[in-house]
Scaffold this active site. Structure first.
Site, PDB file in Angstrom:
ATOM      1  N   ALA A  71       0.840  -1.194   0.000  1.00 56.40           N
ATOM      2  CA  ALA A  71       0.000   0.000   0.000  1.00 56.40           C
ATOM      3  C   ALA A  71       0.878   1.249   0.000  1.00 56.40           C
ATOM      4  O   ALA A  71       2.096   1.184   0.223  1.00 56.40           O
ATOM      5  CB  ALA A  71      -0.916  -0.002   1.221  1.00 56.40           C
ATOM      6  N   GLY A 118      -0.217  -5.129   0.798  1.00 51.36           N
ATOM      7  CA  GLY A 118      -1.460  -5.089   0.039  1.00 51.36           C
ATOM      8  C   GLY A 118      -1.370  -5.805  -1.291  1.00 51.36           C
ATOM      9  O   GLY A 118      -2.370  -6.330  -1.798  1.00 51.36           O
ATOM     10  N   GLU A 121      -1.983  -9.362  -0.571  1.00 55.09           N
ATOM     11  CA  GLU A 121      -3.405  -9.559  -0.285  1.00 55.09           C
ATOM     12  C   GLU A 121      -4.228  -9.523  -1.564  1.00 55.09           C
ATOM     13  O   GLU A 121      -5.213 -10.259  -1.706  1.00 55.09           O
ATOM     14  CB  GLU A 121      -3.861  -8.507   0.732  1.00 55.09           C
ATOM     15  CG  GLU A 121      -3.278  -8.789   2.120  1.00 55.09           C
ATOM     16  CD  GLU A 121      -3.260  -7.589   3.046  1.00 55.09           C
ATOM     17  OE1 GLU A 121      -3.651  -7.736   4.210  1.00 55.09           O
ATOM     18  OE2 GLU A 121      -2.833  -6.490   2.599  1.00 55.09           O
ATOM     19  N   GLU A 141       3.685  -5.915   7.405  1.00 57.10           N
ATOM     20  CA  GLU A 141       2.966  -4.833   8.089  1.00 57.10           C
ATOM     21  C   GLU A 141       3.390  -4.630   9.536  1.00 57.10           C
ATOM     22  O   GLU A 141       3.338  -3.495  10.050  1.00 57.10           O
ATOM     23  CB  GLU A 141       1.447  -5.090   8.029  1.00 57.10           C
ATOM     24  CG  GLU A 141       0.807  -4.856   6.677  1.00 57.10           C
ATOM     25  CD  GLU A 141       0.849  -6.065   5.775  1.00 57.10           C
ATOM     26  OE1 GLU A 141       0.180  -6.053   4.727  1.00 57.10           O
ATOM     27  OE2 GLU A 141       1.567  -7.048   6.104  1.00 57.10           O
TER      28      GLU A 141
END
Length: 268
Positions: A71, A118, A121, A141
């Site tokens: 992200a 991200g 994911e 993270e």
């Protein structure tokens, strides 16, 4: 005759070749998954799902030598101290990834480079994953004082196992595509130069040799059934199996088998 369509969305480029839609994440320099990219990818998926009936398989990959390395941390910085905005960020990404997972067209993540946070994911929300052998993957993270919030704590244990998922998340360690294949996180890994060729081969095998109706029913049976207990899943499977008997493609498939010829499915 081969047909090609090219279309652009925010930070996302789409190329349609015959029955395969190839989605490129294109947010230079590294394809970070910011809000604009999430919106662009969502619009692209909607386009492929609702407006392009001929596309039977979708590939998601990254432009250049990155898949999605995570992200956009700059957006996180602007939300420090705001619990509500943090939750909204997570739910927005989760909604997109849920949409991808629930599509009735198979989605193949082609992990051509760094696939972290991200990006990991996103890849896990796809139905299948192919990776370059040297592609770096992980959920880092916790290095930011966060947890995976876009589906990582839920999908990673389901794709590998709880212990391995916890190891990867709690240590923030990275693995490469070959190891990801060994633990079942990706279907197959290939040398980088062969990756897209193999992905196209897989996509074409599905798109050109199978009926869109049985493809969609298979995805529904697996994705819905896996959330139920075994006997509820079997009930769903039996119902969908029965529905296939009412299709022209089932008739064509059975006749082609009996007549020892290749089936010519018309997706009806």
């Amino acid at each position: 005759m081969s047909t090609t369509e090219v279309k652009e969305f925010t930070n996302v480029n789409l190329k349609i070749e015959d029955r395969v839609g190839i989605v490129y994440i294109a947010n230079p320099p590294a394809n970070a998954l910011n809000s604009d990219t999430i919106n662009g990818l969502s619009d692209c998926i909607d386009y492929l799902d609702r407006k392009v009936s001929g596309v039977k398989v979708i590939i998601i990959t990254g432009e250049g030598r990155f898949f999605v390395p995570g992200a956009d941390i700059k957006e996180f910085k602007t939300a420090i101290g705001d619990v509500e905005i943090g939750e909204v960020m997570a739910k927005k990404a989760q909604a997109l990834f849920n949409k991808i997972e629930q599509l009735e067209k198979p989605v193949i993540a082609v992990i051509n480079g760094a696939c972290l946070g991200g990006g990991m994911e996103l890849a896990m929300s796809c139905h299948m994953r192919l990776a370059a052998e040297d592609a770096v993957m992980g959920q880092p993270e916790l290095n930011l004082g966060l947890i995976p919030g876009f589906g990582g704590t839920q999908r990673l244990p389901r794709l590998t196992n709880t212990a391995k998922a916890l190891e990867l998340i709690l240590t923030s360690e990275f693995i490469k595509g070959k190891e990801a294949e060994n633990i079942g996180l990706v279907n197959r890994s290939y040398p980088y130069k062969e990756l897209m060729k193999e992905a196209i081969k897989l996509a074409n095998k599905i798109a050109n040799e199978k009926s869109a109706i049985s493809i969609a029913a298979t995805l529904k049976a697996v994705n819905t059934g896996i959330k139920k207990d075994l006997y509820e899943g079997l009930e769903l499977e039996a119902r969908l199996f029965g529905e296939m008997f009412g299709t022209k493609d089932m008739e064509e498939g059975v006749l082609a088998f009996v007549e020892k010829r290749k089936a010519n499915f018309i997706d009806q």
